[in-house]
Write an enzyme that holds these catalytic residues in place. Sequence first.
Site, PDB file in Angstrom:
ATOM      1  N   LYS A   1       0.716  -1.992  -0.078  1.00 51.55           N
ATOM      2  CA  LYS A   1      -0.002  -0.564  -0.394  1.00 51.55           C
ATOM      3  C   LYS A   1       0.562   0.871   0.136  1.00 51.55           C
ATOM      4  O   LYS A   1       0.487   2.694  -0.495  1.00 51.55           O
ATOM      5  CB  LYS A   1      -0.941   0.117   1.136  1.00 51.55           C
ATOM      6  CG  LYS A   1      -1.828  -1.056   1.315  1.00 51.55           C
ATOM      7  CD  LYS A   1      -3.089  -1.095   2.550  1.00 51.55           C
ATOM      8  CE  LYS A   1      -3.865  -1.632   1.681  1.00 51.55           C
ATOM      9  NZ  LYS A   1      -3.676  -3.423   1.803  1.00 51.55           N
TER      10      LYS A   1
ATOM     11  N   GLU B   1      -2.214   6.767   7.718  1.00 53.89           N
ATOM     12  CA  GLU B   1      -3.420   7.744   7.063  1.00 53.89           C
ATOM     13  C   GLU B   1      -4.230   8.528   7.998  1.00 53.89           C
ATOM     14  O   GLU B   1      -5.046   8.242   9.018  1.00 53.89           O
ATOM     15  CB  GLU B   1      -4.535   7.129   5.835  1.00 53.89           C
ATOM     16  CG  GLU B   1      -3.410   6.411   4.942  1.00 53.89           C
ATOM     17  CD  GLU B   1      -4.266   6.375   4.093  1.00 53.89           C
ATOM     18  OE1 GLU B   1      -3.349   5.844   3.415  1.00 53.89           O
ATOM     19  OE2 GLU B   1      -5.018   5.347   3.969  1.00 53.89           O
TER      20      GLU B   1
ATOM     21  N   HIS C   1     -14.123  -2.464   9.126  1.00 55.39           N
ATOM     22  CA  HIS C   1     -13.114  -2.040   7.936  1.00 55.39           C
ATOM     23  C   HIS C   1     -13.908  -3.141   7.395  1.00 55.39           C
ATOM     24  O   HIS C   1     -13.752  -3.775   5.738  1.00 55.39           O
ATOM     25  CB  HIS C   1     -11.676  -1.842   8.259  1.00 55.39           C
ATOM     26  CG  HIS C   1     -11.699  -0.637   9.252  1.00 55.39           C
ATOM     27  ND1 HIS C   1     -12.137   0.586   8.653  1.00 55.39           N
ATOM     28  CD2 HIS C   1     -10.969  -0.695  10.482  1.00 55.39           C
ATOM     29  CE1 HIS C   1     -11.290   1.361   9.676  1.00 55.39           C
ATOM     30  NE2 HIS C   1     -10.833   0.433  10.761  1.00 55.39           N
TER      31      HIS C   1
ATOM     32  N   ARG D   1      -6.590  -7.931  -8.119  1.00 57.94           N
ATOM     33  CA  ARG D   1      -7.928  -9.026  -7.995  1.00 57.94           C
ATOM     34  C   ARG D   1      -9.610  -9.240  -9.037  1.00 57.94           C
ATOM     35  O   ARG D   1     -10.082  -7.486  -8.692  1.00 57.94           O
ATOM     36  CB  ARG D   1      -7.699  -9.804  -6.693  1.00 57.94           C
ATOM     37  CG  ARG D   1      -8.103  -9.473  -5.491  1.00 57.94           C
ATOM     38  CD  ARG D   1      -8.281 -10.316  -4.379  1.00 57.94           C
ATOM     39  NE  ARG D   1      -7.997  -9.246  -2.999  1.00 57.94           N
ATOM     40  CZ  ARG D   1      -9.463  -9.013  -2.583  1.00 57.94           C
ATOM     41  NH1 ARG D   1     -10.033  -8.954  -3.104  1.00 57.94           N
ATOM     42  NH2 ARG D   1      -9.484  -7.821  -2.026  1.00 57.94           N
TER      43      ARG D   1
END
Length: 658
Positions: free
Chosen positions: A116, A200, A235, A292
């Site tokens: 990421k 973040e 999440h 994917r």
Amino acid sequence: MFDKILIANRGEIACRVIKTCRRLGIRTVAVFSEADRHARHVRLADEAICVGPAAARESYLVAERIIEVARATGAQAIHPGYGFLSENEAFAEACAAADIVFIGPPVAAIHAMGSKSAAKALMAQAGVPLVPGYHGDDQTPALLQQQADAIGYPVLIKASAGGGGKGMRVVERSEDFAAALASCQREAASSFGDDRVLIEKYLLEPRHVEIQVFGDTQGTVVHLFERDCSLQRRHQKVVEEAPAPGMSAERRAAMGKAAVDAARAVGYVGAGTVEFIVDRSGAFFFMEMNTRLQVEHPVTEMITGQDLVEWQLRVAAGQPLPLTQDELAIHGHAIEVRVYAEDADAGFLPSIGRLQHLGMPRESAHVRIDTGVEQGDEITPYYDPMIAKLIVWDESRPRALQRMAQALMQCRIVGVTANIGFLERLVTHPAFVEGQFDTGLIGRQLAQLCPPTQAAAETAWQLAALAQLLDEQARSDVASPWHADGWRMNGAQTRTLTLLNGGEERSIQVDYAAQGYVLTLDGRRCAVRGERRDDGQLLAELDGQPQFATVVRDGERLHVFTDAIHGAVFTVIDPLAHAGEDSDAHGGLVSPMPGKIVALLAEVGVPVDKGAPLLVLEAMKMEHTITAPSAGVVRSFRYPVGEQVAGGAELLEFEASA
């Protein structure tokens, strides 16, 4: 096109790929673990090969064994599904070395998006907007704490190699950061073999909107519009829909262009998803790219009329994309919910067991069910506890919402605890219906979405009693005077039937009539009769009013379902059978499911308050914290860190304060 492919996955995605391959005349090879020997995807495939023990790391994640099976069976390509090896760069390289087509993006694209942190840097170069954060290689806890403090709270810690909500925590205060970081790193290492994280800024009241992209080997890249995946818990996506509510044509075009730019930046080929976070102003920021097919791809298929698995196969075979961007259009609205074996009222703990009854809505042009299980199959502790994906489509969002609520009421599951009631309350919640929601909705409304268990309606008691009486009648000897008419050697043809629902025990007087029974409950009489079928269906009349129900027997328990009653559970109380029993309370806390001890959080002999964390149990790659039931002291831990424990195992000895 390929003659034969191997499916390196399990569950509903494996079944989904097999279905498309059958339609295209492609033979399939399934791989399975010992726990999946009788799984639905094994039964559906043309060939099936066992690749190891139940644990995924010893079977589905053993790349060498998967490739060995592909070679032995003559499979020309491998479809990795999602999860497991689907985004594994080394596996894609091994397929290429073995001259086997990996049905997924190029190795370089997986590498670019596999981290990421690296992906964020690449997207910044491509001009894709990013959320402020730290994506560096230095993973020193002190530095990560400093970065989080500089960004400003709340912040989101996210596993750099992660997905599916694993290894992710929202941190509200600086003093909570260290503990959250340690937990994320443990979970990330367990799930992905990589404990690196990124940090973040956590946007308040954001929406999660993702764009489906597709590229071919000729250099064409298109997007197939957006999906809103904002309804999440920890999440993990719970409900997805397409198109996104409130999406303007201008924003759709801008997000679509950004997603295509992101895909082109890495030379993307095949199916991929570019995920964005959208703030209250409508500004959107790149989060990650999943290299994917996604679990929620059916909603895109429903609004575009395309089979994305077929697109994957054609692109992998070197064919161009079936349609251009201008030829793609949105028609109607689709919604997907994930039906899980989990107990929403017990903190969403996974539920394992045999699916003794699995009743789902009938599939049609409006209703689709993707599942990897059938009635009689087992939900095991080894894999994700998904039962099915339920997808509905209609001409508009309000009509699709109505269809989803109706479809959920037709889901009737016995043998495990399912999240049906939670999903039904979620899709009918006013904020969701009105399109005024964000990723925090479930967390804020959890008390409303998981309310205390309601007392069963009187109709449910009557149907349970009738089912019990009809079952007794069916079991009795037809020639016996006990059959049908309630004959007694002495006294009237009357008896008492005792049922338990939740914590409420009620006695029902049963009077045997010429046709059926008269039930008296709290002084109210009701004439009942009915017909019981082997599949659990109950055709009943209550005071002359027809009533259609499903009543499924599970030992002494009766599960009652109607269009208005969703799974009321009654236990038949037989006083003679339970005479002399006595409950024996003990001072141990037990494991709610099979798992592994990953942390001991309390000190033996040191007093703790009610709710204090005592230990952390990892099950199904998620961490579950066992807390103190009251103020007291831990006298001993039964297992060390790293030990596997069975469901129901006593984890520790706890002594409550006087």
